[in-house]
Structures are given as structure tokens and as C-alpha cells.
Design a protein around this motif. Sequence first.
Motif, PDB file in Angstrom:
ATOM      1  N   HIS A 118       0.826  -1.206   0.000  1.00 26.32           N
ATOM      2  CA  HIS A 118       0.000   0.000   0.000  1.00 26.32           C
ATOM      3  C   HIS A 118       0.863   1.259   0.000  1.00 26.32           C
ATOM      4  O   HIS A 118       0.595   2.207  -0.743  1.00 26.32           O
ATOM      5  N   LEU A 119       1.905   1.267   0.828  1.00 26.63           N
ATOM      6  CA  LEU A 119       2.750   2.459   0.924  1.00 26.63           C
ATOM      7  C   LEU A 119       3.417   2.777  -0.410  1.00 26.63           C
ATOM      8  O   LEU A 119       3.633   3.955  -0.737  1.00 26.63           O
TER       9      LEU A 119
ATOM     10  N   ASP B  16      -0.648  10.154  -4.888  1.00 23.76           N
ATOM     11  CA  ASP B  16      -1.053   8.795  -5.239  1.00 23.76           C
ATOM     12  C   ASP B  16      -0.589   8.390  -6.632  1.00 23.76           C
ATOM     13  O   ASP B  16      -0.739   9.137  -7.594  1.00 23.76           O
TER      14      ASP B  16
ATOM     15  N   ASN C 122      -2.304   6.644   7.668  1.00 21.40           N
ATOM     16  CA  ASN C 122      -3.470   6.506   6.802  1.00 21.40           C
ATOM     17  C   ASN C 122      -3.551   5.116   6.197  1.00 21.40           C
ATOM     18  O   ASN C 122      -4.612   4.472   6.220  1.00 21.40           O
ATOM     19  N   GLN C 123      -2.456   4.626   5.647  1.00 17.06           N
ATOM     20  CA  GLN C 123      -2.503   3.314   4.987  1.00 17.06           C
ATOM     21  C   GLN C 123      -2.660   2.182   5.995  1.00 17.06           C
ATOM     22  O   GLN C 123      -3.228   1.131   5.676  1.00 17.06           O
TER      23      GLN C 123
ATOM     24  N   VAL D  62       1.321   9.356   6.007  1.00 21.91           N
ATOM     25  CA  VAL D  62       1.020   8.316   5.018  1.00 21.91           C
ATOM     26  C   VAL D  62       0.937   6.955   5.680  1.00 21.91           C
ATOM     27  O   VAL D  62       0.029   6.161   5.404  1.00 21.91           O
TER      28      VAL D  62
ATOM     29  N   ASN E 267       1.664   5.263  -2.691  1.00 20.63           N
ATOM     30  CA  ASN E 267       1.339   6.593  -2.180  1.00 20.63           C
ATOM     31  C   ASN E 267       2.365   7.653  -2.516  1.00 20.63           C
ATOM     32  O   ASN E 267       2.527   8.625  -1.780  1.00 20.63           O
TER      33      ASN E 267
ATOM     34  N   GLU F 235      -8.438   7.539   1.471  1.00 26.57           N
ATOM     35  CA  GLU F 235      -7.084   8.076   1.541  1.00 26.57           C
ATOM     36  C   GLU F 235      -6.929   9.190   2.561  1.00 26.57           C
ATOM     37  O   GLU F 235      -5.882   9.306   3.194  1.00 26.57           O
TER      38      GLU F 235
END
Length: 954
Positions: free
Chosen positions: A108-109, A120, A178-179, A175, A112, A803
Motif C-alpha cells: 500500500h505504501l 497517489d 493513513n494506509q 502516510v 502513495n 485516503e
Amino acid sequence: MRLIDRRLTILLASVSLAACATAPAIQTAAPAGVAPVAAVAVPAEPVPVASLVQEVSIPHQKFVLENGLTVLVHEDHKAPVVGVSVWYNVGSKDEPKGKTGFAHLFEHLMFNGTENLQGDYFKYLQQIGATDLNGTTSFDRTNYFQTVPTGALERVLFMESDRMGHLLGAVSQGVLDNQRGVVQNEKRQGDNRPGGLVFYEVLKALFPEGHPYRHSTIGSMADLDAASLNDVGNWFRDKYGPNNAVLVLAGDVDVATARPLVEKYFGSIARGPVNNPAQAAVPVLSANSSMVMKDNVATTTVSRYWPVPGLLDPQLVALDVGGSVLGGLASSRLDEVMVRNEKIATSVSAGLYAFQRVGVFNVQATVKPGVDPALVEKRLDELVADFIAKGPTDDEVRRASVSEVAGRIRGLEQVGGFGGKAVTLAEGQTYTGDSDWYAKNLATYASITPDAVRAAMQQWLTEPRFALTLEPGQRPPYEEAKSVAAKGGKSAPKNATAAKPGPKREVPPVGTLAGLDFPDVTVTRLANGVELQYAQRAAVPVTQLALSFDAGDAADPANARGLQSMVMTMMDEGTTSLSSQQVAEAQERLGADISTGSSLDRSSVVLSALSANLAPSLSLLGDVVKNPAFDAAELERVRTQRLTGIAQLQKDPNGIAQRILPALLFGANHPYATLAGGDAAAIQRFTRDELVAFKDSWIRPDRMKVFVVSDRPLSEIQPLIEAEFGRWAAPAVPAGVKNFSAIPARPASPRIVLVNRPDSPQSVIIGGQVTPADPRDNIEALISANDVLGGNFLSRINMDLREAKGWSYGVRGSAQLSEKAVPYVISAPVQADRTGDSIKALNEQIGGFLGTKGVTGEELERTIANRVNALPGQFETSSAVLSAMMSNDLYGRPTNYQETLAAKYRGYSAGSLDAAIRGAVNPEGFVWVVVGDAAKVRPQLDKLGIPVEVVQPR
């Protein structure tokens, strides 16, 4: 091969094309009845599997950079696109204790943004028209893939190299936080489904403490909570070096072009530590063990699990074929005995789930309601023991092998995606060090013997196993994340990063991008007047054919929801000359796939055939369509399966919402007020005569059109279709007529319909309204505008709830086209404690967008670029072309419709998109269905000032 690779995906952009266009450019052939039909030689026997294997070839070249990056290049110039796939030789099995879920969190990271491309990655990929873009993590690897226009190859190579070598300076605490929340919502989404907790228990039962495969790829809530920026930085430096990666380019590219670009962008990335993927022996259980789990399920399922060897073992194919024969094929031993003959189970399965080091062999049966689970367990064990002792027959092994090879042939039409050529090459290189592993693996399928299968079964399935029974009841308390349970926050500054950014790199421009060359469509007719539409695609030796009937769910009477789907399900459950078992076996021998299905407006029977076996495959299709037996015993079996399926839908949060929303939008008696799965009371009373009467009224040649995409020319295809369907005459009974009543007026103010599903860690929110949009009138403007609001990953509602806020794994809004209406529907699974906040946030985003905060210049540029540039990738495969042909017919579009889209898109302005969606969607007109734990959710909803009605599942 059914590899258990839990697809923990990043949500990807979904594209829906629709509208009328200018006058068509149709190639019209003379009706078949005008000229003599050429004779076609029909092979007496299906093509041998060894010959089919020769059809599977992915020639490629390989080179290795000085820093250790392995690069594979395959040329396929059928479309101006390149599949780009990067596989990192690291997965969840490489995670140390206390760091579970790291590999997937890092996936996921890495979407970003990087040091040179902030924000993104989907933003940059959509600008160049990427399709099939995603990233996944398994026990054994992490991969990133996208199919891009040829002119954008240099840009995407820069992007992947920046992700590999210039990432950590862009990974901030904000980040990460959030992820982490997004991943935890992804975990909730899977766990919230009935049976969603089973896999964790299976891994713990089969693999001892410390074994690399003991924990799931998604990880634990506690370990995800504990992940720090320092952990993230160290994990990246240790695992993501170029010497631990494979880059595959497959498509419209050659080595002479690829190598300088790869050297330019990847060559300067420093070699990292050598990652030696965790070794893992196949454990042997000390004794049989068992467990009973309770969950929100409709009926009991009994399962058996054995640890077995994985991908690198010589017995891989034998175990896989054994699973197919036992319970994987439609004709399998377990299906024939437990489902078709004895009717003690509604479904069965068996198969090998192969990982790199180990595998899991699973056998499972879902108990028919009213049957003693102990009887099913006893019979399941008896049949497994008999199979172990006697092994498969020659015919069973051949059918399993042909089915496997046929599936590979179909999949390799695609250069990228989840299972195309790039993935096939990367898998072999990453797991075995041999990019040609696929060919050697398929050769083994062609030569495997019953004795080899029996030997593998006897060696591994006589070892101790783990038995699990999943039965209806209260599931155990859910392990929540600390951030939810304690409302804790992270103390680190949000702008702190995992490393200091390096020197800036220049982002290369995008080259010239080719437009879409949609194949020419020839329209002709059979002798009986049935329309035939044909297009040629020669990438793989496969013919895709669809018989489309003007029926669909809308043909159901209001008091008989599910009748049409019951009829279509029964079509391949036996003919007047073949039993359901024989129909299944015939498909497997041919490598053919006959499937039935329906939309609101059409019923379809689709054949995917190896072109070498087309004639006998068409003969089988003709028998299925023209001569269904509707056998009374088969009807009772299918009835039970359907009723069990409905009961399960009433337990599943998404199923509950899908069954409730249509009647709220259209009114209970409208043809579009369908019930997913059907009406249980109606299905309970359907008779054979009703099914036959429906078939005679709706599934008939005067309501049928034929659509074909094949590598073979029309001159070869049409005589075969003519021979099978050209003399098919409609029955004497009148054709069916749909009764489209008026749709209720759209609500002037919103309301909420709440369905209580106790102990749900996540709430499913679905909101909808019927718009005044016309699917035949400039509908693509509405759909393009919705790209900004809810139509893809970068949409406002997804970027806000996923996000920015981290409350959901993904949110979508879509204009759902049907022939007579266009509902607009929003789907938002969210963590339970944010249900009310999520509806409030959705209303704010929708209201703002439809009010004064319309499409911005940047959003317009991105949306149009994506829609124009993605067209060649969207129609790369024959199945995509077939689907487009059928949609064009449904909505009265010209056959060259797809080639007119680019000009339409380029003509849009922000104002025209705003006008299209504001004229269709009313921010106050939504009915919101919420499925969740009412004790947690109702107080949140009451604060919104929107009327709340509590209902039961339908």
C-alpha cells in the motif's frame, strides 16, 4: 492450478463505456440462406492435450543488470500496449514475529507516491491511460503491474524505478497512519463476511509456531498498530533492492527498445542485501485434529485440510490433478456422488492451494439443509479414502489436464493483468529461477498418469489432517485495532519521513499514444433470420460465442422473482440425451466452457471453445440450448442449492443490501425490482412446467442474437453455427412480453433503511436513486463526470473516505446502465464506529460536487486523458470485444461505437460534465441502506437528522 494467493488488492479504476454514436460503419455479409453453406469437417475426437500444450508459447529474452535486476521481454504486437510487471521476492512468509502484515502494508505504501512523484500513483497511471493496474501481496511475493500504451512505456519505467529506488523520502508518518487504517479496513472487510475468520484457524492448525506460513498475509491488528516509520524504512532497505526483483515487459516492445530504457532508469539503483526467502518444510501433523467454528452462515460446512508440498515439488501437478478429479471439476467424484446422486450436499470442492515452499490440500462439503452433518462427514471421508486407494481413471486425468491447459491458453491472450503473459513469466523466474517454468509445468500436465496421481494421494492424504466444521451460531469476539478500541493516536509528527529524500530526478515525457483500432464487425443472418455479429481476433486459438436472448431478470413476473435465473441455471443441468454429469464431462474433454447468465435485460449462454475443438463444442452448446431436459430430480437439487444460496445471501452484508435496494428504487412490482438470488417463496413452488413455459416464451430463436469473436475466419465459423442454429424454429406459443410499469418518483429528501447485523466490525452502506438519464443519449458525459465524483480510485468520495480519513478500503459510485433506466448507486463499506460520519462525509462530497464545487481543470484533464488513452488496453482481449459488441447491440449503438469515443471525450469541458451529472443526480434523492450492528450504528445515524427505518433482510 488453484493457487491460494489471497488477492489483497489496491482498488483499481473501473471504466464503464456507454452512449449512442454517429452512423455505423458496418460490414454486412449476405444472409446465410442466400448462398450455399460450405461443408465443414468435424473432428471425431477432441484434440489431444499434448497438441494443446504446443499452443502455449511465450518466447522471450532475458538480461540482468549489473545491480542484479532480472529483466524479461516478450514481444506481442497485437495491440499498442505493454504489460509491465515488477515482482519482488518478498512476501508475508518473510515477516519476523511481531511484524505480521508488513509486506502487504508496504504494498500500500508503495502506491502513495515517491520522492519524484508526489501523491497517489494512480493519478499518474490514469493520466497515461493504464489498464489492469494493481498491486498484490501473497505469502511469497509482492507485485505491481499495469498495462500501458506503448508511448507511455518510458514514463512507467521511470515510475517503477522511482518506487524501487527513491521511495522512503516520501513515506511520512501521516502516510503510514493513513494506509495502516486502510489495511485494517481491508482486513475488516474480509473478516466481516460469513466464514471470514476460517483461514486464520486453518493456518494455525496446519503450521506450528514459528513456521513462516502460520500467519496470514493481512497480518494482525496489533502488529499493524505497532508498525513504526523506523520499521518501514528497515523493511524497505532489506527487501526491495533490484537484485531481489524481476521486471517483465510483455507486449508491443522489443529488447532493443527496452534495454536502454531499463538501464537508464534502473541501472543506478544500488544493489541491496540478498533476501533469502524463508525456508519452510512441509509439516507433518502428529495426529488428526478437529475444530468447530460458529459464524453467521446459513448451513454447516465440513472441511478437511492436509499440509502438502508446494510449487517447487515434482508432485505439484499430480496433487493438483488429484484435487480436480476429486472435487475441482464440475464432473468431479464428490459432485457426482454427494451433490447429484445422493443429494446430501449442496456444493463440494477439493483442490491444491500451492505456495512456493508448501501447499494445502483441501476437501470440503456444504451440508444440505435438513441432512445430518455427521452423515456428510462420514460420506466425505469414505469417498476420499476410496479415491486414495483406487486413484483416478485415464479419462478423469485427461479431462483435468485439458481443462487446465485450456484455461492457460485463454489467460495468455492478455499481456498483463492478474494472469497474463507477464505474470506467467515473472512467476516462474521469481519462484523457480526459470522463466520457462510454465512450459515445463504444462508438459507435465500433458504426460501425467493415473498412477502418479494415486501415488501422490496415497503419500500425502494418508497423513494426519485437520478437520474443521463451520456451523451457524455466534462468532467469537472480534479482535479490533487499538486505534478503534481505544481511540488512540500516534505521537510522531505527521510530516516525519522514513528517510531524507535524495536528489531530484527528471520525469520523462509521454510519447505518442496510438488510438484504438476496434476490430471490424460483420453483421449477417442465419437461414432462420437470426442475426449473427462476428469479429476476428487472432491472438489465441480460441472462439468466444454468446447467444443473447431478449429476456433477463426483467422477464420475471413480479410474483416469480428468480424464475428466469432458475431456467438459465437448469439449461446445462442435462439435456434430453445427456445427463448433467455427462454435459460436464463433455465440456472438460473438449476444453470448452459453457456458462449461462443474465443481466436485467438479457439472458445469455456463452461458449468459450478451443478453436481446434469448435465443431464438437458447438454441437454440445446446441444440445444444451435447444434440448434442456429440466429433469425433475435435477430441478429439486438446483432448487435446494438456490434456496441455500439465498439463505446465505441473507447472512452476508453485501448480499443483504443488494436484495433490499432494487425494490426501494423501483417499487416492488417493477421488472427491475429484482432480488439477488431470487424470491425464496417463489423458488420453492416453481414447477417443471413453469420452467418449460418460460423457456418456450423467452429462450427461443426469434428472441436471440449470436455474437462471435474468433481467431478463425467467418467463412469457417458461420457454417458451423448455421448447422447448429440456422434451422432452429420458434415454438408455437407467443413470445414473452415485458411489462415496464412507471418508476416511482425520486424522493425529495433522503432516508436511511437500517438492517441489524450484530457484531459486524464493518458497516456496508449502499445509497441509490433512479436518475432521469437516458442510456442512449450522451450517457458517456455522465459517466465521465462520475469518474471525478465516484467512478475510480481517484474519485472524491474514495479519496476522502479511504485516503484522507482511512475509514474504508474503498468507496465507489456508478451509473448502472440498463435498457430502460439508469440508477446511480454508491457503495461504501466502512468501519462500524464511523458509519454515521461516513454518510455525513458522503453527503458533503456529493452536495459540494453537485453544487458549487464541480469538475476542476486538473480533474477534467486527468479524466479525459485516462478515458482516451486507456481505450486500446480496455479492448485487448476477445472477451472484452465480445462484451462490447453485446453492449452496443443492447443500447442501439453502431458497431464502431468504441472508435468514436475518443473524439467525444476530447470534446467535453468541465461545464459540460457538470451539467451532465447535475441533470441526473439529486444530492437529496438518495435512499441509504446500512447493514451493520444496530447497537453501534443506530445512535450514529440518529445524529444525522435523516429518517431511519429498521427492516429485516429480504
